[in-house]
Design a protein around this motif. Structure first.
Motif, PDB file in Angstrom:
ATOM      1  N   MET A   1     -17.780  48.305  23.799  1.00 29.96           N
ATOM      2  CA  MET A   1     -16.579  48.206  24.616  1.00 29.96           C
ATOM      3  C   MET A   1     -15.902  49.565  24.699  1.00 29.96           C
ATOM      4  O   MET A   1     -15.937  50.358  23.752  1.00 29.96           O
ATOM      5  CB  MET A   1     -15.623  47.163  24.046  1.00 29.96           C
ATOM      6  N   ILE A   2     -15.274  49.847  25.820  1.00 29.69           N
ATOM      7  CA  ILE A   2     -14.678  51.161  26.039  1.00 29.69           C
ATOM      8  C   ILE A   2     -13.532  51.426  25.061  1.00 29.69           C
ATOM      9  O   ILE A   2     -13.345  52.555  24.589  1.00 29.69           O
ATOM     10  CB  ILE A   2     -14.212  51.283  27.500  1.00 29.69           C
ATOM     11  N   GLU A   3     -12.747  50.382  24.734  1.00 28.80           N
ATOM     12  CA  GLU A   3     -11.648  50.568  23.795  1.00 28.80           C
ATOM     13  C   GLU A   3     -12.126  50.886  22.387  1.00 28.80           C
ATOM     14  O   GLU A   3     -11.372  51.400  21.579  1.00 28.80           O
ATOM     15  CB  GLU A   3     -10.771  49.316  23.756  1.00 28.80           C
ATOM     16  N   GLY A   4     -13.374  50.564  22.071  1.00 29.27           N
ATOM     17  CA  GLY A   4     -13.947  50.916  20.784  1.00 29.27           C
ATOM     18  C   GLY A   4     -14.044  49.755  19.822  1.00 29.27           C
ATOM     19  O   GLY A   4     -13.275  48.796  19.878  1.00 29.27           O
ATOM     20  N   GLU A   5     -15.030  49.834  18.929  1.00 25.24           N
ATOM     21  CA  GLU A   5     -15.232  48.856  17.862  1.00 25.24           C
ATOM     22  C   GLU A   5     -15.221  49.604  16.533  1.00 25.24           C
ATOM     23  O   GLU A   5     -15.952  50.578  16.352  1.00 25.24           O
ATOM     24  CB  GLU A   5     -16.584  48.151  18.026  1.00 25.24           C
ATOM     25  N   PRO A   6     -14.397  49.150  15.561  1.00 25.26           N
ATOM     26  CA  PRO A   6     -14.392  49.826  14.257  1.00 25.26           C
ATOM     27  C   PRO A   6     -15.550  49.363  13.392  1.00 25.26           C
ATOM     28  O   PRO A   6     -15.994  48.211  13.480  1.00 25.26           O
ATOM     29  CB  PRO A   6     -13.056  49.377  13.660  1.00 25.26           C
ATOM     30  N   THR A   7     -16.024  50.241  12.540  1.00 23.25           N
ATOM     31  CA  THR A   7     -17.093  49.881  11.607  1.00 23.25           C
ATOM     32  C   THR A   7     -17.084  50.849  10.437  1.00 23.25           C
ATOM     33  O   THR A   7     -16.774  52.041  10.587  1.00 23.25           O
ATOM     34  CB  THR A   7     -18.469  49.916  12.291  1.00 23.25           C
ATOM     35  N   TRP A   8     -17.402  50.324   9.250  1.00 23.44           N
ATOM     36  CA  TRP A   8     -17.645  51.213   8.117  1.00 23.44           C
ATOM     37  C   TRP A   8     -19.044  51.795   8.255  1.00 23.44           C
ATOM     38  O   TRP A   8     -19.986  51.089   8.608  1.00 23.44           O
ATOM     39  CB  TRP A   8     -17.543  50.452   6.793  1.00 23.44           C
ATOM     40  N   ILE A   9     -19.160  53.065   7.975  1.00 26.89           N
ATOM     41  CA  ILE A   9     -20.445  53.758   7.986  1.00 26.89           C
ATOM     42  C   ILE A   9     -20.650  54.363   6.611  1.00 26.89           C
ATOM     43  O   ILE A   9     -19.755  55.007   6.063  1.00 26.89           O
ATOM     44  CB  ILE A   9     -20.494  54.825   9.091  1.00 26.89           C
ATOM     45  N   GLY A  10     -21.840  54.192   6.065  1.00 25.14           N
ATOM     46  CA  GLY A  10     -22.057  54.560   4.677  1.00 25.14           C
ATOM     47  C   GLY A  10     -21.637  53.404   3.790  1.00 25.14           C
ATOM     48  O   GLY A  10     -21.343  52.306   4.254  1.00 25.14           O
ATOM     49  N   ALA A  11     -21.587  53.643   2.501  1.00 20.89           N
ATOM     50  CA  ALA A  11     -21.270  52.546   1.583  1.00 20.89           C
ATOM     51  C   ALA A  11     -20.551  53.083   0.358  1.00 20.89           C
ATOM     52  O   ALA A  11     -20.539  54.289   0.078  1.00 20.89           O
ATOM     53  CB  ALA A  11     -22.554  51.828   1.166  1.00 20.89           C
ATOM     54  N   ASP A  12     -19.923  52.137  -0.353  1.00 18.80           N
ATOM     55  CA  ASP A  12     -19.270  52.435  -1.624  1.00 18.80           C
ATOM     56  C   ASP A  12     -18.215  53.526  -1.451  1.00 18.80           C
ATOM     57  O   ASP A  12     -17.458  53.513  -0.498  1.00 18.80           O
ATOM     58  CB  ASP A  12     -20.316  52.820  -2.680  1.00 18.80           C
ATOM     59  N   SER A  14     -18.537  56.502  -0.597  1.00 16.87           N
ATOM     60  CA  SER A  14     -18.865  57.512   0.414  1.00 16.87           C
ATOM     61  C   SER A  14     -18.634  57.011   1.834  1.00 16.87           C
ATOM     62  O   SER A  14     -18.952  57.715   2.794  1.00 16.87           O
ATOM     63  CB  SER A  14     -20.333  57.944   0.265  1.00 16.87           C
ATOM     64  N   ALA A  15     -18.077  55.818   1.991  1.00  9.99           N
ATOM     65  CA  ALA A  15     -17.948  55.221   3.319  1.00  9.99           C
ATOM     66  C   ALA A  15     -16.872  55.905   4.146  1.00  9.99           C
ATOM     67  O   ALA A  15     -15.832  56.334   3.628  1.00  9.99           O
ATOM     68  CB  ALA A  15     -17.627  53.732   3.190  1.00  9.99           C
ATOM     69  N   VAL A  16     -17.127  56.006   5.435  1.00 11.63           N
ATOM     70  CA  VAL A  16     -16.122  56.485   6.379  1.00 11.63           C
ATOM     71  C   VAL A  16     -15.890  55.395   7.415  1.00 11.63           C
ATOM     72  O   VAL A  16     -16.788  54.603   7.711  1.00 11.63           O
ATOM     73  CB  VAL A  16     -16.531  57.809   7.073  1.00 11.63           C
ATOM     74  N   LEU A  17     -14.685  55.341   7.952  1.00 12.78           N
ATOM     75  CA  LEU A  17     -14.399  54.386   9.016  1.00 12.78           C
ATOM     76  C   LEU A  17     -14.564  55.089  10.354  1.00 12.78           C
ATOM     77  O   LEU A  17     -13.955  56.140  10.594  1.00 12.78           O
ATOM     78  CB  LEU A  17     -12.983  53.831   8.888  1.00 12.78           C
ATOM     79  N   ALA A  18     -15.385  54.522  11.212  1.00  9.81           N
ATOM     80  CA  ALA A  18     -15.677  55.110  12.522  1.00  9.81           C
ATOM     81  C   ALA A  18     -15.335  54.112  13.615  1.00  9.81           C
ATOM     82  O   ALA A  18     -15.261  52.893  13.381  1.00  9.81           O
ATOM     83  CB  ALA A  18     -17.153  55.510  12.615  1.00  9.81           C
ATOM     84  N   TRP A  19     -15.135  54.643  14.817  1.00  7.75           N
ATOM     85  CA  TRP A  19     -14.930  53.825  16.011  1.00  7.75           C
ATOM     86  C   TRP A  19     -16.007  54.201  17.019  1.00  7.75           C
ATOM     87  O   TRP A  19     -16.202  55.385  17.310  1.00  7.75           O
ATOM     88  CB  TRP A  19     -13.545  54.077  16.608  1.00  7.75           C
ATOM     89  N   ILE A  20     -16.688  53.188  17.549  1.00  4.76           N
ATOM     90  CA  ILE A  20     -17.768  53.419  18.503  1.00  4.76           C
ATOM     91  C   ILE A  20     -17.330  52.883  19.862  1.00  4.76           C
ATOM     92  O   ILE A  20     -17.017  51.697  20.002  1.00  4.76           O
ATOM     93  CB  ILE A  20     -19.061  52.749  18.033  1.00  4.76           C
ATOM     94  N   HIS A  21     -17.309  53.767  20.844  1.00  2.83           N
ATOM     95  CA  HIS A  21     -16.908  53.416  22.211  1.00  2.83           C
ATOM     96  C   HIS A  21     -18.157  53.387  23.077  1.00  2.83           C
ATOM     97  O   HIS A  21     -18.888  54.378  23.171  1.00  2.83           O
ATOM     98  CB  HIS A  21     -15.920  54.451  22.752  1.00  2.83           C
TER      99      HIS A  21
END
Length: 595
Positions: A1-12, A14-21
């Motif tokens: 979706m153009i507005e973006g979907e949040p997702t954790w990338i990595g684990a434990d 070392s994880a970062v929160l990213a948004w994928i548009h």
């Protein structure tokens, strides 16, 4: 979706929160990783980076934005981490995870590095088809600029031992040296087969207003975004996964052995994005076993992470057994309208209602007690809500941080816009710098009014000069400011109280008294706020309310900056919340109104 979907990338840890548009038609011309700046610039440019990703998705690209470890919702950097290596790993993890989510390992991958993001991207340029170096800044220049700005706007706050405070980001000396060694990538750099395209806006005022130094200076320009997007090589659309299997929860073990969890949640009818943090012993969302829950919210147009303080505070409080929720207010952070070109001040009744929705979410998910810690504009919005039926912040304890001022000392920022030169040595004389302004500043001499009747002539001459330079609008603004100051400093206290009771003015007693009817109220202020606190007679208001049996406390700390952008200020808020929410027993409900 153009507005973006949040997702954790990595684990434990070392994880970062990213948004994928993503484009709306389940195709993609390629993956574009947008690497943000560091520290406070990352927070201030959040709207800029989000807008760029939205425009990229409209042009058929899959755009990814994220926070480096040590920033935003992403995991913290440990003192032993090599900062640059960690950020390079973040980039690699973001690329790999996005390819996996799209189910398209053969899509071309480009990178847009913004400010110091360009320096990190440039250090691993070979990973990408093309690197767009957008307003590039070396790590060394960033450290110089922001350590100097820290001394300018928060020099009264002591430094945290062992840390180099860059505002919104604190590093060890070794990490600072690692960061400082990163050069800004330039066209012609030896990056193998990866071309580097530099994009710099010719109008420096417009360029600097897009990453700003103060959130309400932010201005976005779509023509600049178009120039950045046109620097990409493009490509033909390829089919990708129509629905992304994003990761909404992350779990890790902290240094004390606590098993902590964070989940991305949606709150209220607008589905505002939040992150809830809790310890295993408290259960899980929906089954928090009667735990104490706390809502935290920042100031101005800042989203759920505030100026960067709330994720660290949330994780520390969670380790103490308090379920902590940070959530975007309406129209800020990831709840900002997709086509907004300016930051929004959410000192609104809608914000107050959003606090009730967030506290109701904590209760609905099993919390037996709920409290709130609200900074700056959030504190004011909560008090605004108390003045309206059905909008009161229904919490057991309400901690108001920086409640005296909406923003930091405005005279300080006005002088910084005019004279501050971030690249000058610390002891260099002031030199004009209006880069963050969209229009020239008015230049007026300081007024000098003689006592007695002759002072009336001085004031008349001053008014004529204001009118000559700024016209009727400026004259009205100055007159209004003078009237406000006169009322605050000269009105007898008994009349001041009457004006508040009648609703003519939002006096401290008027905005604080309703909350003390149902909650324990704690107000935390630092040197940026205390002069206004006294000027508005808030100290006397607290004394009167306490004498009437209300549970209200005012705390003054010389270790706090108003916007909580220093590491010391952040730790001060955490220590206060621990004292008020963890070590103190459950408070008794305040006496009913009129008792």
């Amino acid at each position: 979706m153009i507005e973006g979907e949040p997702t954790w990338i990595g684990a434990d840890a070392s994880a970062v929160l990213a948004w994928i548009h993503t484009p709306e038609d389940a195709t993609s011309r390629g993956i574009v990783v947008v690497a943000p700046p560091a520290g406070r610039e990352l927070m201030l440019s959040e709207l800029t980076v989000r807008r760029l990703c939205i425009l990229l998705a409209r042009q058929g690209y899959t755009a990814v934005r994220f926070g480096w470890r040590g920033s935003k919702d992403s995991q913290l950097l440990s003192a032993t981490d090599d900062a640059v290596v960690a950020w390079q790993q973040d980039l690699a993890a973001v690329v790999e995870a996005t390819q996996g989510l799209l189910g398209a390992d053969d899509l071309p991958v480009d990178a847009i590095g913004y400010r110091t993001g360009a320096a990190v991207v440039g250090s691993v340029a070979e990973r990408f088809r093309t690197v767009v170096s957008w307003e590039p800044l070396s790590g060394q220049a960033f450290v110089r600029q922001w350590s100097r700005l820290r001394g300018t706007v928060a020099g009264h706050v002591p430094a945290s031992e062992g840390l180099i405070d860059l505002l919104g980001m604190a590093l060890t000396q070794e990490q600072t040296d690692q960061f400082s060694a990163l050069p800004a990538p330039r066209p012609g750099d030896d990056n193998g087969s990866t071309p580097v395209v530099e994009v710099k806006e010719a109008d420096r005022r417009r360029a600097k207003a897009m990453y700003a130094v103060e959130p309400f200076d932010l201005r976005l320009h779509d023509d600049v975004f178009r120039t950045v997007i046109e620097a990409l090589p493009g490509g033909d659309p390829q089919p990708v996964a129509a629905r992304l299997a994003t990761v909404r929860e992350n779990t890790w073990t902290d240094s004390a052995g606590n098993r902590l969890n964070e989940r991305i949640v949606e709150i209220g009818p607008e589905r505002r994005i939040g992150v809830v943090t809790w310890r295993d012993q408290e259960g899980a969302p929906g089954k928090f076993h009667g735990a104490h829950g706390v809502l935290v919210s920042g100031g101005g147009p800042d989203g759920r992470v505030g100026s960067g303080e709330w994720p660290m505070i949330a994780r520390e409080l969670a380790a103490d057994g308090i379920v902590t929720l940070r959530v975007d207010r309406p129209l800020v952070g990831d709840s900002t309208p997709v086509d907004a070109l300016r930051a929004t001040n959410s000192y609104t009744l809608r914000s107050a209602l959003s606090f009730r929705e967030s506290l109701d979410w904590l209760r609905a998910n099993g919390c037996g007690r709920v409290s709130a810690a609200l900074l700056c504009a959030s504190a004011w919005a909560a008090c605004l809500g108390e003045l309206h039926d059905g909008a009161a912040v229904d919490a057991e304890t309400i901690v108001l941080v920086g409640h005296s001022e909406w923003k930091m000392d405005q005279q300080l920022w006005a002088e910084a816009r005019e004279f501050y030169n971030a690249d000058a040595p610390r002891d260099a004389p002031a030199a004009s710098n209006r880069a963050a302004r969209s229009e020239p500043a008015l230049r007026l001499p300081d007024p000098t009014f003689r006592p007695g009747l002759v002072g009336l002539l001085d004031r008349a001459a001053w008014a004529r000069e204001v009118f000559r330079v700024g016209g009727v609008r400026e004259l009205k603004r100055r007159a209004r400011e003078a009237a406000v100051v006169a009322v605050r400093t000269r009105m007898p206290y008994v009349l001041w109280r009457v004006a508040g009771r009648l609703g003519v003015m939002e006096t401290p007693e008027r905005v604080l008294e309703p909350a003390t009817r149902h909650a324990r109220v704690v107000v935390l202020n630092g040197p940026d706020d205390l002069p206004r606190w006294v000027e508005t007679r808030a100290d006397r208001a607290v004394e009167r309310l306490a004498a009437a049996g209300r549970d209200i406390t005012a705390i003054a700390s010389d270790r706090l900056d108003h916007s909580v952008i220093t590491a010391t200020g952040c730790r001060t808020v955490l220590d206060t919340l621990r004292q008020q929410l963890v070590t103190r027993e459950a408070p008794k409900r305040p006496a009913a109104a009129g008792s």
